[in-house]
Design a protein around this motif. Sequence first.
Motif, PDB file in Angstrom:
ATOM      1  N   PRO A 193      90.475   2.721  83.187  1.00  0.00           N
ATOM      2  CA  PRO A 193      89.768   3.041  84.426  1.00  0.00           C
ATOM      3  C   PRO A 193      90.291   2.346  85.680  1.00  0.00           C
ATOM      4  O   PRO A 193      90.265   2.917  86.743  1.00  0.00           O
ATOM      5  CB  PRO A 193      88.338   2.604  84.134  1.00  0.00           C
ATOM      6  CG  PRO A 193      88.437   1.647  83.017  1.00  0.00           C
ATOM      7  CD  PRO A 193      89.657   2.039  82.232  1.00  0.00           C
ATOM      8  N   SER A 194      90.773   1.135  85.576  1.00  0.00           N
ATOM      9  CA  SER A 194      91.177   0.432  86.789  1.00  0.00           C
ATOM     10  C   SER A 194      92.683   0.232  86.877  1.00  0.00           C
ATOM     11  O   SER A 194      93.157  -0.642  87.575  1.00  0.00           O
ATOM     12  CB  SER A 194      90.479  -0.930  86.857  1.00  0.00           C
ATOM     13  OG  SER A 194      90.885  -1.732  85.768  1.00  0.00           O
ATOM     14  N   SER A 195      93.418   1.026  86.163  1.00  0.00           N
ATOM     15  CA  SER A 195      94.864   0.860  86.218  1.00  0.00           C
ATOM     16  C   SER A 195      95.532   2.165  86.625  1.00  0.00           C
ATOM     17  O   SER A 195      94.987   3.238  86.477  1.00  0.00           O
ATOM     18  CB  SER A 195      95.415   0.383  84.868  1.00  0.00           C
ATOM     19  OG  SER A 195      95.217   1.364  83.893  1.00  0.00           O
ATOM     20  N   PHE A 196      96.704   2.016  87.156  1.00  0.00           N
ATOM     21  CA  PHE A 196      97.500   3.163  87.547  1.00  0.00           C
ATOM     22  C   PHE A 196      98.834   3.048  86.840  1.00  0.00           C
ATOM     23  O   PHE A 196      99.528   2.051  86.995  1.00  0.00           O
ATOM     24  CB  PHE A 196      97.703   3.190  89.066  1.00  0.00           C
ATOM     25  CG  PHE A 196      98.654   4.256  89.511  1.00  0.00           C
ATOM     26  CD1 PHE A 196      98.278   5.580  89.523  1.00  0.00           C
ATOM     27  CD2 PHE A 196      99.940   3.937  89.887  1.00  0.00           C
ATOM     28  CE1 PHE A 196      99.164   6.564  89.928  1.00  0.00           C
ATOM     29  CE2 PHE A 196     100.831   4.910  90.299  1.00  0.00           C
ATOM     30  CZ  PHE A 196     100.438   6.228  90.313  1.00  0.00           C
ATOM     31  N   LEU A 197      99.154   4.042  86.049  1.00  0.00           N
ATOM     32  CA  LEU A 197     100.426   4.048  85.347  1.00  0.00           C
ATOM     33  C   LEU A 197     101.314   5.114  85.971  1.00  0.00           C
ATOM     34  O   LEU A 197     100.927   6.265  86.072  1.00  0.00           O
ATOM     35  CB  LEU A 197     100.225   4.354  83.859  1.00  0.00           C
ATOM     36  CG  LEU A 197      99.369   3.369  83.094  1.00  0.00           C
ATOM     37  CD1 LEU A 197      99.153   3.873  81.668  1.00  0.00           C
ATOM     38  CD2 LEU A 197     100.004   2.002  83.080  1.00  0.00           C
ATOM     39  N   GLU A 198     102.471   4.697  86.403  1.00  0.00           N
ATOM     40  CA  GLU A 198     103.417   5.626  86.995  1.00  0.00           C
ATOM     41  C   GLU A 198     104.526   5.877  85.991  1.00  0.00           C
ATOM     42  O   GLU A 198     105.138   4.939  85.497  1.00  0.00           O
ATOM     43  CB  GLU A 198     103.987   5.043  88.280  1.00  0.00           C
ATOM     44  CG  GLU A 198     104.844   6.012  89.036  1.00  0.00           C
ATOM     45  CD  GLU A 198     105.254   5.469  90.393  1.00  0.00           C
ATOM     46  OE1 GLU A 198     106.166   6.067  90.970  1.00  0.00           O
ATOM     47  OE2 GLU A 198     104.697   4.475  90.854  1.00  0.00           O
ATOM     48  N   HIS A 199     104.744   7.130  85.689  1.00  0.00           N
ATOM     49  CA  HIS A 199     105.777   7.487  84.721  1.00  0.00           C
ATOM     50  C   HIS A 199     106.922   8.162  85.446  1.00  0.00           C
ATOM     51  O   HIS A 199     106.730   9.142  86.151  1.00  0.00           O
ATOM     52  CB  HIS A 199     105.200   8.423  83.649  1.00  0.00           C
ATOM     53  CG  HIS A 199     104.127   7.778  82.852  1.00  0.00           C
ATOM     54  ND1 HIS A 199     104.387   6.934  81.814  1.00  0.00           N
ATOM     55  CD2 HIS A 199     102.784   7.830  82.968  1.00  0.00           C
ATOM     56  CE1 HIS A 199     103.264   6.495  81.305  1.00  0.00           C
ATOM     57  NE2 HIS A 199     102.262   7.026  81.995  1.00  0.00           N
ATOM     58  N   ARG A 200     108.107   7.607  85.283  1.00  0.00           N
ATOM     59  CA  ARG A 200     109.307   8.168  85.900  1.00  0.00           C
ATOM     60  C   ARG A 200     110.389   8.323  84.852  1.00  0.00           C
ATOM     61  O   ARG A 200     110.456   7.563  83.904  1.00  0.00           O
ATOM     62  CB  ARG A 200     109.842   7.238  86.989  1.00  0.00           C
ATOM     63  CG  ARG A 200     108.943   7.043  88.155  1.00  0.00           C
ATOM     64  CD  ARG A 200     109.613   6.156  89.152  1.00  0.00           C
ATOM     65  NE  ARG A 200     108.744   5.878  90.278  1.00  0.00           N
ATOM     66  CZ  ARG A 200     109.142   5.304  91.378  1.00  0.00           C
ATOM     67  NH1 ARG A 200     110.395   4.915  91.499  1.00  0.00           N
ATOM     68  NH2 ARG A 200     108.304   5.083  92.351  1.00  0.00           N
ATOM     69  N   THR A 201     111.254   9.271  85.110  1.00  0.00           N
ATOM     70  CA  THR A 201     112.438   9.402  84.273  1.00  0.00           C
ATOM     71  C   THR A 201     113.524   8.529  84.888  1.00  0.00           C
ATOM     72  O   THR A 201     113.414   8.105  86.044  1.00  0.00           O
ATOM     73  CB  THR A 201     112.932  10.861  84.218  1.00  0.00           C
ATOM     74  OG1 THR A 201     113.351  11.243  85.524  1.00  0.00           O
ATOM     75  CG2 THR A 201     111.839  11.791  83.703  1.00  0.00           C
TER      76      THR A 201
END
Length: 68
Positions: free
Chosen positions: A48-56
């Motif tokens: 709930p309080s995290s942001f995960l950024e997924h990149r190649t």
Amino acid sequence: MTDDRTDQRAADLLPEERSAGGSSDPRAQAEAILAESDEREADLEAAPSSFLEHRTSGQTSTPGEGTR
């Protein structure tokens, strides 16, 4: 959850996990940690309080890129 996985996680609790857990049962604490981890892995929106950024690798920048 496998017993071996839980036993290993219980044996490898970090000092802050041991002190913050307030539990005299490291195995139960490990089960809770692993259950939450599995939930977050299965549903990236579950944290709930995290942001995960997924990149190649093609979307990342190289050192020095964008500097003048």
